[in-house]
Design an enzyme around this catalytic site. Structure first.
Site, PDB file in Angstrom:
ATOM      1  N   GLU A 121       0.806  -1.229   0.000  1.00 37.83           N
ATOM      2  CA  GLU A 121       0.000   0.000   0.000  1.00 37.83           C
ATOM      3  C   GLU A 121       0.843   1.287   0.000  1.00 37.83           C
ATOM      4  O   GLU A 121       0.384   2.331   0.456  1.00 37.83           O
ATOM      5  CB  GLU A 121      -0.945  -0.004   1.196  1.00 37.83           C
ATOM      6  CG  GLU A 121      -1.993  -1.103   1.093  1.00 37.83           C
ATOM      7  CD  GLU A 121      -3.064  -0.961   2.165  1.00 37.83           C
ATOM      8  OE1 GLU A 121      -4.205  -0.652   1.785  1.00 37.83           O
ATOM      9  OE2 GLU A 121      -2.762  -1.153   3.354  1.00 37.83           O
ATOM     10  N   HIS A 138      -0.377   5.269   8.040  1.00 42.70           N
ATOM     11  CA  HIS A 138      -1.523   4.432   7.681  1.00 42.70           C
ATOM     12  C   HIS A 138      -1.670   3.347   8.737  1.00 42.70           C
ATOM     13  O   HIS A 138      -0.734   2.594   9.010  1.00 42.70           O
ATOM     14  CB  HIS A 138      -1.339   3.793   6.310  1.00 42.70           C
ATOM     15  CG  HIS A 138      -2.417   2.804   5.974  1.00 42.70           C
ATOM     16  ND1 HIS A 138      -3.765   3.089   6.100  1.00 42.70           N
ATOM     17  CD2 HIS A 138      -2.353   1.507   5.540  1.00 42.70           C
ATOM     18  CE1 HIS A 138      -4.481   2.029   5.753  1.00 42.70           C
ATOM     19  NE2 HIS A 138      -3.641   1.054   5.419  1.00 42.70           N
ATOM     20  N   HIS A 159      -4.413   0.339  10.746  1.00 43.10           N
ATOM     21  CA  HIS A 159      -5.594  -0.524  10.664  1.00 43.10           C
ATOM     22  C   HIS A 159      -6.316  -0.585  12.017  1.00 43.10           C
ATOM     23  O   HIS A 159      -6.926  -1.576  12.353  1.00 43.10           O
ATOM     24  CB  HIS A 159      -5.198  -1.940  10.239  1.00 43.10           C
ATOM     25  CG  HIS A 159      -4.487  -2.003   8.924  1.00 43.10           C
ATOM     26  ND1 HIS A 159      -3.441  -2.858   8.691  1.00 43.10           N
ATOM     27  CD2 HIS A 159      -4.673  -1.315   7.772  1.00 43.10           C
ATOM     28  CE1 HIS A 159      -3.006  -2.701   7.445  1.00 43.10           C
ATOM     29  NE2 HIS A 159      -3.734  -1.767   6.864  1.00 43.10           N
ATOM     30  N   HIS A 202     -11.261  -0.879   6.762  1.00 41.81           N
ATOM     31  CA  HIS A 202      -9.814  -1.018   6.560  1.00 41.81           C
ATOM     32  C   HIS A 202      -9.006  -0.304   7.645  1.00 41.81           C
ATOM     33  O   HIS A 202      -8.152  -0.897   8.277  1.00 41.81           O
ATOM     34  CB  HIS A 202      -9.466  -0.462   5.170  1.00 41.81           C
ATOM     35  CG  HIS A 202      -8.052  -0.670   4.758  1.00 41.81           C
ATOM     36  ND1 HIS A 202      -7.680  -0.857   3.442  1.00 41.81           N
ATOM     37  CD2 HIS A 202      -6.896  -0.704   5.455  1.00 41.81           C
ATOM     38  CE1 HIS A 202      -6.362  -1.003   3.363  1.00 41.81           C
ATOM     39  NE2 HIS A 202      -5.867  -0.910   4.577  1.00 41.81           N
TER      40      HIS A 202
END
Length: 292
Positions: free
Chosen positions: A134, A153, A155, A223
């Protein structure tokens, strides 16, 4: 007698010439031999020169790389990242590039794991190392947000409920005032149909960057979330407190109606809190301890 003298004079002259030649030869040996000993073997000079990529890597500020390593370790310790998730920073030598570790658990990242990526999301010099799938999240946001210098980023499971229910994540207390611009939700299904839910190419990355807009946070349906900021300490702070706000907001909703920060309150609070982010940043670094 004259012949004898002439012969002797010639002999003396030859002697002088011989001595002069010997001295010259000795000097040549003294000069040439040390040079021969220190001179590189054929092809060695080229091998000794650093590659263009090695020279480029050295141009990045070591403190920038150190902060990136700390960011990975801190976010793991604060349980914002686990074995998954990643952090990046914009390159200080080429604003179109960014730095991020090779594909690995954030808690294990060292300075030697940091790689440089171009605006196309591809590594400048992979050297056999794997990249995060990603990484396109980071490249896409850096392309459209020149103000962004660092990205996280995550989760985080605390965020997921807000990404799938339509309940908006809003600033509940002053340290999460950066949420005043909202936390828009990127739903890959809207434009791309059924996917594996990963941002695995530039089109998906561009879609996320568009939804993020000028916000500091964007949720990704089913996500996780992405946080952006103008520095590494601030993006780490935003990621940590986004997760905390989600928990506090959930608890508040169980008790009754929440009175969120007003736009004016949030704007003033954000300015004062983010100006003092250095305080928790140094604490988090101390908790992590010495890094490699």
């Amino acid at each position: 007698m004259l012949k004898s003298v002439a012969f002797g004079g010639s002999n003396m002259s030859g002697l002088r010439i011989g001595l002069f030649a010997a001295v010259c030869a000795a000097l040549c040996v003294a000069i040439v031999l040390p040079a021969a000993r220190t001179a590189p073997a054929p092809g060695a000079l080229a091998a000794a020169q650093p590659s263009p990529q090695a020279q480029a890597s050295l141009a990045n500020d070591p403190h920038l790389i150190e902060d990136l390593v700390y960011a990975n370790r801190i976010l793991y310790q604060q349980q914002v990242l686990d074995g998954f998730g990643h952090v990046s920073v914009r390159s200080d030598k080429d604003p179109s590039h960014f730095l991020m570790s090779r594909s690995m658990a954030p808690a294990l990242v060292t300075a030697n794991d940091i790689m440089e990526y171009g605006s196309d999301s591809e590594p400048v010099d992979a050297r056999g190392r794997n990249s995060y799938v990603e990484r396109y999240i980071h490249a896409a946001i850096y392309r459209v947000r020149p103000d962004v210098k660092a990205i996280v980023h995550s989760h985080s499971p605390d965020i997921i409920p807000y990404s799938v229910t339509g309940t908006t994540l809003l600033p509940v207390y002053h340290v999460t005032a950066f949420l005043r611009l909202g936390a828009p939700i990127f739903d890959s299904h809207d434009a791309f149909g059924d996917t594996d839910m990963l941002i695995r190419d530039n089109k998906l990355g561009d879609g996320l960057a568009k939804v993020l807009g000028n916000s500091g946070i964007a949720l990704i349906r089913g996500h996780g979330f992405v946080a952006v900021a103008n520095s590494t300490p601030v993006v780490v702070y935003r990621a940590i407190y986004t997760q905390l706000n989600a928990r506090v907001q959930m608890e508040g909703m169980r008790l009754g109606k929440i009175k969120y920060l007003t736009p004016g309150e949030a704007e003033k609070a954000q300015a004062i809190v983010e100006a003092t982010v250095g305080r928790p940043w140094e604490l988090w670094k101390t908790q992590v301890g010495k890094i490699e």
